[in-house]
Design an enzyme around this catalytic site. Structure first.
Site, PDB file in Angstrom:
ATOM      1  N   SER A  15       0.813  -1.227   0.000  1.00 31.82           N
ATOM      2  CA  SER A  15       0.000   0.000   0.000  1.00 31.82           C
ATOM      3  C   SER A  15       0.844   1.272   0.000  1.00 31.82           C
ATOM      4  O   SER A  15       0.293   2.367  -0.090  1.00 31.82           O
ATOM      5  CB  SER A  15      -0.934   0.010   1.219  1.00 31.82           C
ATOM      6  OG  SER A  15      -0.175  -0.019   2.408  1.00 31.82           O
ATOM      7  N   ARG A  40      -2.475  -3.941   5.224  1.00 31.17           N
ATOM      8  CA  ARG A  40      -3.650  -3.781   6.101  1.00 31.17           C
ATOM      9  C   ARG A  40      -4.637  -2.796   5.490  1.00 31.17           C
ATOM     10  O   ARG A  40      -5.832  -2.959   5.603  1.00 31.17           O
ATOM     11  CB  ARG A  40      -3.199  -3.328   7.500  1.00 31.17           C
ATOM     12  CG  ARG A  40      -2.419  -4.399   8.254  1.00 31.17           C
ATOM     13  CD  ARG A  40      -1.715  -3.832   9.448  1.00 31.17           C
ATOM     14  NE  ARG A  40      -0.783  -2.780   9.046  1.00 31.17           N
ATOM     15  CZ  ARG A  40      -0.072  -2.042   9.883  1.00 31.17           C
ATOM     16  NH1 ARG A  40      -0.171  -2.244  11.188  1.00 31.17           N
ATOM     17  NH2 ARG A  40       0.756  -1.110   9.431  1.00 31.17           N
ATOM     18  N   TYR A 170      14.031  -2.560  16.584  1.00 29.31           N
ATOM     19  CA  TYR A 170      13.865  -2.693  15.127  1.00 29.31           C
ATOM     20  C   TYR A 170      15.070  -3.430  14.545  1.00 29.31           C
ATOM     21  O   TYR A 170      14.929  -4.352  13.728  1.00 29.31           O
ATOM     22  CB  TYR A 170      13.723  -1.294  14.505  1.00 29.31           C
ATOM     23  CG  TYR A 170      13.711  -1.294  12.986  1.00 29.31           C
ATOM     24  CD1 TYR A 170      12.615  -1.792  12.279  1.00 29.31           C
ATOM     25  CD2 TYR A 170      14.795  -0.796  12.257  1.00 29.31           C
ATOM     26  CE1 TYR A 170      12.607  -1.795  10.879  1.00 29.31           C
ATOM     27  CE2 TYR A 170      14.793  -0.795  10.875  1.00 29.31           C
ATOM     28  CZ  TYR A 170      13.695  -1.294  10.193  1.00 29.31           C
ATOM     29  OH  TYR A 170      13.692  -1.301   8.821  1.00 29.31           O
TER      30      TYR A 170
HETATM   31  N1  NAP Z   1      12.423   3.444   4.373  1.00 30.91           N
HETATM   32  C1  NAP Z   1      13.601   3.062   4.834  1.00 30.91           C
HETATM   33  O1  NAP Z   1      14.492   3.897   5.121  1.00 30.91           O
HETATM   34  C2  NAP Z   1      13.907   1.609   4.994  1.00 30.91           C
HETATM   35  C3  NAP Z   1      15.240   1.261   5.222  1.00 30.91           C
HETATM   36  C4  NAP Z   1      15.568  -0.074   5.372  1.00 30.91           C
HETATM   37  C5  NAP Z   1      14.584  -1.039   5.290  1.00 30.91           C
HETATM   38  N2  NAP Z   1      13.281  -0.679   5.081  1.00 30.91           N
HETATM   39  C6  NAP Z   1      12.280  -1.743   5.034  1.00 30.91           C
HETATM   40  O2  NAP Z   1      11.558  -1.642   3.838  1.00 30.91           O
HETATM   41  C7  NAP Z   1      10.282  -2.283   3.987  1.00 30.91           C
HETATM   42  C8  NAP Z   1       9.210  -1.400   3.369  1.00 30.91           C
HETATM   43  O3  NAP Z   1       9.162  -0.181   4.070  1.00 30.91           O
HETATM   44  P1  NAP Z   1       8.928   1.235   3.359  1.00 30.91           P
HETATM   45  O4  NAP Z   1      10.173   2.006   3.537  1.00 30.91           O
HETATM   46  O5  NAP Z   1       8.352   1.058   2.014  1.00 30.91           O
HETATM   47  O6  NAP Z   1       7.867   1.854   4.385  1.00 30.91           O
HETATM   48  P2  NAP Z   1       6.324   2.297   4.210  1.00 30.91           P
HETATM   49  O7  NAP Z   1       6.216   3.269   3.104  1.00 30.91           O
HETATM   50  O8  NAP Z   1       5.909   2.700   5.577  1.00 30.91           O
HETATM   51  O9  NAP Z   1       5.611   0.934   3.792  1.00 30.91           O
HETATM   52  C9  NAP Z   1       5.449  -0.123   4.691  1.00 30.91           C
HETATM   53  C10 NAP Z   1       4.417  -1.074   4.131  1.00 30.91           C
HETATM   54  O10 NAP Z   1       4.280  -2.192   5.028  1.00 30.91           O
HETATM   55  C11 NAP Z   1       2.882  -2.397   5.258  1.00 30.91           C
HETATM   56  N3  NAP Z   1       2.707  -3.060   6.556  1.00 30.91           N
HETATM   57  C12 NAP Z   1       3.177  -2.670   7.769  1.00 30.91           C
HETATM   58  N4  NAP Z   1       2.788  -3.544   8.719  1.00 30.91           N
HETATM   59  C13 NAP Z   1       2.062  -4.514   8.081  1.00 30.91           C
HETATM   60  C14 NAP Z   1       1.398  -5.683   8.494  1.00 30.91           C
HETATM   61  N5  NAP Z   1       1.391  -6.071   9.788  1.00 30.91           N
HETATM   62  N6  NAP Z   1       0.764  -6.454   7.571  1.00 30.91           N
HETATM   63  C15 NAP Z   1       0.760  -6.069   6.264  1.00 30.91           C
HETATM   64  N7  NAP Z   1       1.358  -4.974   5.807  1.00 30.91           N
HETATM   65  C16 NAP Z   1       2.003  -4.198   6.704  1.00 30.91           C
HETATM   66  C17 NAP Z   1       2.273  -1.001   5.184  1.00 30.91           C
HETATM   67  O11 NAP Z   1       0.913  -1.062   4.807  1.00 30.91           O
HETATM   68  P3  NAP Z   1      -0.326  -0.942   5.813  1.00 30.91           P
HETATM   69  O12 NAP Z   1       0.013   0.144   6.796  1.00 30.91           O
HETATM   70  O13 NAP Z   1      -1.442  -0.603   4.883  1.00 30.91           O
HETATM   71  O14 NAP Z   1      -0.470  -2.280   6.431  1.00 30.91           O
HETATM   72  C18 NAP Z   1       3.050  -0.428   3.998  1.00 30.91           C
HETATM   73  O15 NAP Z   1       2.458  -0.844   2.781  1.00 30.91           O
HETATM   74  C19 NAP Z   1      10.123  -2.535   5.492  1.00 30.91           C
HETATM   75  O16 NAP Z   1      10.350  -3.891   5.777  1.00 30.91           O
HETATM   76  C20 NAP Z   1      11.219  -1.670   6.112  1.00 30.91           C
HETATM   77  O17 NAP Z   1      11.671  -2.205   7.346  1.00 30.91           O
HETATM   78  C21 NAP Z   1      12.926   0.625   4.916  1.00 30.91           C
END
Ligand code: NAP
Length: 264
Positions: A15, A40, A170
């Site tokens: 999402s 979600r 985390y």
């Molecule tokens: N952004 C960074 O700097 C960064 C760096 C390193 C790693 N990451 C990793 O990259 C991945 C994606 O994150 P992002 O940066 O794209 O962040 P984001 O924009 O906040 O996206 C996170 C996604 O995960 C979904 N989500 C969270 N909890 C969930 C659950 N219990 N069940 C199903 N969906 C869930 C959220 O959707 P809903 O809220 O609709 O459920 C959203 O679609 C994560 O694993 C994060 O740890 C991010």
């Protein structure tokens, strides 16, 4: 992507951020691939694509994961899943020790160990348990004679511990992802599977991640500066595609990526 024609790709956390960008890339790349997105919140952006199907699903809830798996089997009989991207994840700011000098303005206020438990559990349940439930359930829908990938979106926080107490839990969840990726790789070899296990470990990426972490004003101000030089969801998607498009005999292990200016 020809080798994935007629199969299903599942992306969790579709999402927002990286997951949303990946779904878009997969849909743009292939009309012969069925792309399933989980989050979600409802995923509405891709409704115009006939080969997209979104499900509302909290990946940390076994009953919801099971319901999605059953729906996929019912709606797409005979199709195997050859790509799973475990991307759903989030962080919450709370140190490991209860000491005021470790807290800053964005640290979550907790009144009891019960409160602490729910902050820790939300990260462990999504980043570790949810990823594991998805891997186990989806591996049953894979054709292990054919090429495919299970790709975990890890983090540089799963590679080293930085001195920011708010992110230590985390980081622990992401170190667990490192173990889960290698454990998955070993089990795939034990069952003589053709599926590859990969992980991507990004530093700062410009997504909603930092809004989910904390909406505290000071933190948001700081992050506004940091994301100016952050890498993008497109950069992460490029690395995912490298793992997917590698020739079947080539398994990429871990891709670590940071903004060029990121020090730690
Ligand atoms: N952004 C960074 O700097 C960064 C760096 C390193 C790693 N990451 C990793 O990259 C991945 C994606 O994150 P992002 O940066 O794209 O962040 P984001 O924009 O906040 O996206 C996170 C996604 O995960 C979904 N989500 C969270 N909890 C969930 C659950 N219990 N069940 C199903 N969906 C869930 C959220 O959707 P809903 O809220 O609709 O459920 C959203 O679609 C994560 O694993 C994060 O740890 C991010």
């Amino acid at each position: 992507m020809e080798k994935f024609a007629g199969t299903i790709a599942i992306v969790t956390g579709g999402s927002a951020g990286i997951g949303k960008a990946l779904i878009k890339r997969l849909l743009d790349k292939s009309v012969d691939l069925t792309v399933v997105g989980l989050a979600r919140r409802p995923i509405e952006e891709f409704a115009s694509f006939s080969n997209f199907r979104g499900f509302q699903c909290d990946v940390s809830k076994a009953d919801q994961v099971q319901a999605v798996i059953s729906s996929i089997q019912r709606e797409f009989p005979g199709k195997s899943v050859q790509l799973l991207v475990n991307n759903a994840g989030h962080g919450k700011p709370l140190p490991l020790l209860d000491h005021s000098s470790l807290n800053d303005s964005c640290t979550i206020k907790v009144d009891s160990l019960e409160d602490v438990s729910s902050v820790y559990a939300s990260q462990l349940n999504t980043n570790v348990l949810g990823l594991s439930l998805m891997t186990r359930a989806v591996s049953k829908l894979m054709d292990h004679q054919k090429c495919g990938n299970i790709i975990n979106i890890n983090s540089m926080s799963g590679q080293r511990v930085v001195p920011t107490p708010n992110s230590h839990m985390y980081s622990a969840t992401k170190f667990a992802v490192t173990a889960l990726t290698e454990g998955t790789r070993q089990e795939l070899r034990q069952i003589n599977s053709s599926i590859r296990a990969n992980q991507i470990s990004p530093g700062y990426v410009d997504t909603d991640f930092f809004q989910a972490f904390s909406m505290e004003e000071g933190y948001q101000e700081k992050m506004k500066e940091i994301v100016k030089t952050a890498i993008t969801s497109e950069d992460i998607v490029n690395s995912i595609m490298l793992c997917v498009e590698a020739q079947p005999g080539c398994q990429i292990g871990d891709i670590q990526m940071r903004p060029t200016v990121q020090k730690l």
